[in-house]
Scaffold this active site. Sequence first.
Site, PDB file in Angstrom:
ATOM      1  N   CYS A  23      15.078 -21.534  15.058  1.00 44.41           N
ATOM      2  CA  CYS A  23      15.223 -22.990  14.980  1.00 44.41           C
ATOM      3  C   CYS A  23      14.401 -23.693  16.061  1.00 44.41           C
ATOM      4  O   CYS A  23      13.948 -24.807  15.873  1.00 44.41           O
ATOM      5  CB  CYS A  23      16.689 -23.390  15.047  1.00 44.41           C
ATOM      6  SG  CYS A  23      17.600 -22.772  16.455  1.00 44.41           S
ATOM      7  N   VAL A  79      12.124 -26.835  15.249  1.00 46.99           N
ATOM      8  CA  VAL A  79      12.398 -28.179  15.770  1.00 46.99           C
ATOM      9  C   VAL A  79      11.144 -28.765  16.425  1.00 46.99           C
ATOM     10  O   VAL A  79      10.839 -29.944  16.258  1.00 46.99           O
ATOM     11  CB  VAL A  79      13.584 -28.166  16.770  1.00 46.99           C
ATOM     12  CG1 VAL A  79      13.728 -29.516  17.467  1.00 46.99           C
ATOM     13  CG2 VAL A  79      14.876 -27.817  16.040  1.00 46.99           C
TER      14      VAL A  79
END
Lengths: 486, 520
Positions: free
Chosen positions: B153, B157
Site C-alpha cells: 500500500c 499511496v
Amino acid sequence: MSLSAPETIEEIKQRNKELIAEVLEAYPEKSKKNRAKHLNQFNEGKTDCSVKSNIKSVPGVMTIRGCAYAGSKGVVWGPIKDMIHISHGPVGCGQYSWASRRNYYIGTTGVDTFVTMQFTSDFQEKDIVFGGDKKLAKIMDEIMELFPLNHGVTVQSECPIGLIGDDIEAVSKQKSREYGGKTIVPVRCEGFRGVSQSLGHHIANDSIRDWVFDKMEGKPATFEQTPYDVAIIGDYNIGGDAWSSRILLEEMGLRVIAQWSGDGSIAELEATPKAKLNVLHCYRSMNYISRHMEEKFGVPWVEYNFFGPSKIAESLRTIASHFDDKIKEGAERVIAKYAALSDAVIEKYRPRLHGRKVMLFVGGLRPRHVIGAYEDLGMEVVGTGYEFGHNDDYQRTTHYVKDGTLIYDDVTGFEFEKFVEKIQPDLVGSGIKEKYVFQKMGVPFRQMHSWDYSGPYHGYDGFAIFARDMDMAINSPIWGLTKAPF
Amino acid sequence: MPQNADHVLDHFDLFRQPEYREMLANKKKNFENPVAEAELQRVVEWTKTPEYREKNFAREALTVNPAKACQPLGAVFAAVGFEGTVPFVHGSQGCVAYYRSHFSRHFKEPSSCVSSSMTEDAAVFGGLNNMVDGLANTYNLYKPKMISVSTTCMAEVIGDDLNAFIKTAKSKGSVPEAYDVPFAHTPAFVGSHITGYDNVLKGVFEHFWGGKAGTVEKLQRVPNETINFIGGFDPYTVGNLREIKRIFDLMGVEYTMIADNSDVWDTPTDGTFRMFDGGTTIDEMNAAVHAKATISMQEYCTEKTLNYIKSEWDQETVSFNHPISVQATDKFLMEISRITGKPVPDQLKLERGRLVDALADSSAHIHGKKFAIYGDPDLCIGLAEFLMECGGEPTHILATNGGKAWEAKVQAMLDANQFGANCHVYPLRDLWHMRSLLFTEPVDFLIGNTYGKYLERDTGTPLIRIGFPIFDRHHHHRYPVWGYQGGLNVLVWILDRIFEEIDRNTIVPAHSDFSYDIIR
C-alpha cells in the site's frame, strides 16, 4: 558432527574471512560495499563486533527484518491486554500479526482482554482518498459500545496513515475527552519509518511517555507501595517467559508491580514510575522508557538475563545488590533452591549436547542473551547476528561471544544459507522464515522468537524446557533419514 | 517447585501448578485494576444476546477478526507458481516478512520473497532507486528465471509507476533488457488476497501474451487442443494441483498448469534447500495463449484474469467455485470432457462410485446437522454444496471478502436446494459477527480456518478446520479436496470431528457411556 572443522583459532578466523569474501562476491558492486560493513568476526579485546548496524537494508536481498508497525503493535503495545489496539490502515498488517507472537495472558478474551484479536479499520480506497479520521472516530465509538470493559485504546498506524496526512492525534484527544479521559494513544509507527522493527519500539516507548505517563503526573500511587517494588521491563511473556521470571523475583522477596508488556495492563504501565527499580530484559526494545523513567522519576534500571542458570544466578545477585540484605539473602535462597533442578537438567542433557555448535540470528536481545544458556549445556555459539540491533547491542555482545565468532548484521537469506552451508553447525536458532530452509538442508533448527511454540525459556523452570528442546532438535532420529540409502 | 528434569513440564502444565496460579491471582488482584467478577460475567452474558448481535451488526467502521488478508499476499501466492521466480514486492519491507511468515506457518515450508525495502526517503522521493538497486540485487544473488513485481500500500499511496520504474531499471542495467519482469499493482486497500492473486496472474498473462509492456510484438494465437488450468488462491494447492494433474493424465488431456506452486511448497528434506522447485515455465506461459480454453477452479480469484483471456484473446474460459461435492466434480469433469473431447475414463467413474459409496455409508451422521461456514468466497460455495449433498444444512455462510454478486450466487444455490432453506448469507462480515450468529442461532459445527478456534472456545461450536490459514494442524494442505478423492478427504475430516464430538459427549462413566459405542 561438524565436517572438516578448522582446528585453531587462526584457522577459524582465516575461514571466516574467506567465507565473508566469498559471500560478498555474489553482490553487485554497490551492495557488496554496503553488505561488507555488516559482516565480520569478533576479535578478542575489541569493544564492539566491528560491524555497522541499524542502517537501511539493501533492497531485493531478502532481509529478515520487519517494520516499525511490527515493533510497536507486534512487540511493545500488542501484549497490553486490557486495551484495544487498532491496526489502523489496510487489513493485512493486523492479519499477519494476529495472535502469532504467543504473548501469554490471563483474561476473558473479547470482554475484558483483547490481545489475540484483530481490530482493524480495514482501509478501503475511499479512506485513502478522503482520509480516515472520521472512520477512526467512528471506530472508537463502536469499540466503546461493543467492548465497554476496555481500559483504553491505541491506534497503531500502518503505512498509509502518515502518507495521507491523517491527524490521529486530534481524533485520539477528542475521543479521550468524550469518554471521560479514557487513555487513547495514537502511535506513529507507520511501517516505512526507520529501517526495522527497532524504530517502532522507540516510537511506542515515546507514546507511553507522552500519552500515559504525562497524564499520570502528580497523581498518587493506586497501590500500596513497599521498598521492594520492581517492574519487569522488556519481557513479552512469550510462552510464559515473564511468569517464570516473575516467580523468581517474588521468591527472593521483591514485589513485581508491573510487567512490560507481556500479560501487562494499563494500570501496571501507570504504576511503574513508582517502582524502586526497573529490571530490564530486552534492552533493545525498552531501554528508551527505562532511561526516561530514570531521568524523570528517578527510577534506576538494571539489565538482567534469565537464560540459563549461570546468567540467572548472576542476574539475581545483580538485582539484589540494589536492595538490602533481606533481598540479597533472598537471592541466595532462590539460587540454592533451584540448584538441584539446574544440576539435574545439566546432568541429563549436557552429555547429549556437549561440544555442539550453534549459529544464531534473532532480533535485538537473544543473539547474545541465550549464549550463556547454550554454554551451560556445553554448547558453543560460533556465529550470531541481530535483525535490528544497534551498536550498543554489539558492544554488549562482546561480553558473551568468543574470539572468532562470525558476526552478521541484518543477514540476508543468501548469506545466512551460505554461512550455514560452510560452517555446518549442529543447530541453527532463528525465526519461522528461516526454519524450513535449514531443516531442508538437514540442519536441526529451533525458532528462537516463538520458542517453536514451546517455552517458557526464561528462569529456572524455562531452562529445563530449553535444554529438552535443544536436545530433541539436535538428537532427533529424523536427521539420520535425510539421505536415502539407495 | 513443579519443574522436573525427568519429566519436563511444558507451558500447558507448568502454569496450572498452584505456585503459578497463586502468583497470577495476586498479580491480578493487586496490580491489574481488574473488572469486578460480577460485572465481567454480566458483560460476558450480554455479548451472547440478540441485543448485542443487533449492535454488532450495526457496525459501520470497525472490523474485528476478519477472514481475509490483503492483496499483496495473494500476489506472492501467484508469483511463486512460476518456474524459478522470485516475487519482488515494491514497498515497505515489513510486509514481505509478514507474507513469508504467514505462508511458512500454513505450509510448514520456506517462502522466498524479496522487498524493495522502501523507507522514509522513498516516501518523499518515490521508490525508483529501490527498484533499480533491488532488481539488480535479486537478479545477481538468486539468479531467478523471472522476477514478478507487485506492490504494497505504501508504493500505491505515493503512486509509484511500476511499468516506468522497471523500464528505467532495465535501462540502468539492473537486469537485461529482455529479462522477464511482469508486474501488477496490488493495493492492499482494494479487495483482498484473492484480488491480488487475480491481478498478478493477469499481469503475467499480459506480459507474456500481450507484448511485454510494449517491448515486443504481441503473440499470435493459433488455437490448439490444450487447456490451461488455474487453481486460484487455494489452501490445499499442494494436494489439489497434484490431484488435478493425475486426473488430467488419466483423461489424456493436454494441459498447462498455470501458477503451479505445488512443488515449491512441498520440497523434500534431503540435505538440499531448493529455493525454486517446479512451477509453470516461461515456454509454457507463451504456449498457453494457443490453448483451447482456460479453466479456473475459483471464479472469484480470477475474474479479471479470465476476462482478459476471453475478451482479448477470444479463448473460452470456464470457472468453478472450488468444487468438492460429487455433483460439482461431475460438472467439472464433464466440462473438461466437453472442451477436450476426451471421455471421462472408467477409473474416475470408479472413484466416483467409491466416494458415493462412502457418502452412503456415512451421510447419516451429517444429515440434518447444522453448519456455519466461513472462508474465501469460492471455498464457501464448494463446502456448502458438499454438505447439502450429504443432507447437511448450512445455516450461516460468511465471507469477509465476498461481495454482492457472491451473495446473490450463494442465495440462488440455497434457494434451489431443500437443505439450504434455513441458511443466510453474510458478505463483508467478520468473525465477530459470526460470534453473534453462533450465540443467537447455534449450529452443530463450524467450518473455517485456524482462527475459528476462538469461536469454538467462546461459543462451544466444534470447529472443522478447512480453509486458510491453518496454523495449528499440520500437513492438511498436502491432501486434495478436489476430485472424488478430494471429496473423500473432506468427508473424512468432517466425520472425524463429528465422531469425536459424539464420543466426547458420551464419555462419562455411569452417566452417558451407554452411548459410548464401539461401532458407529
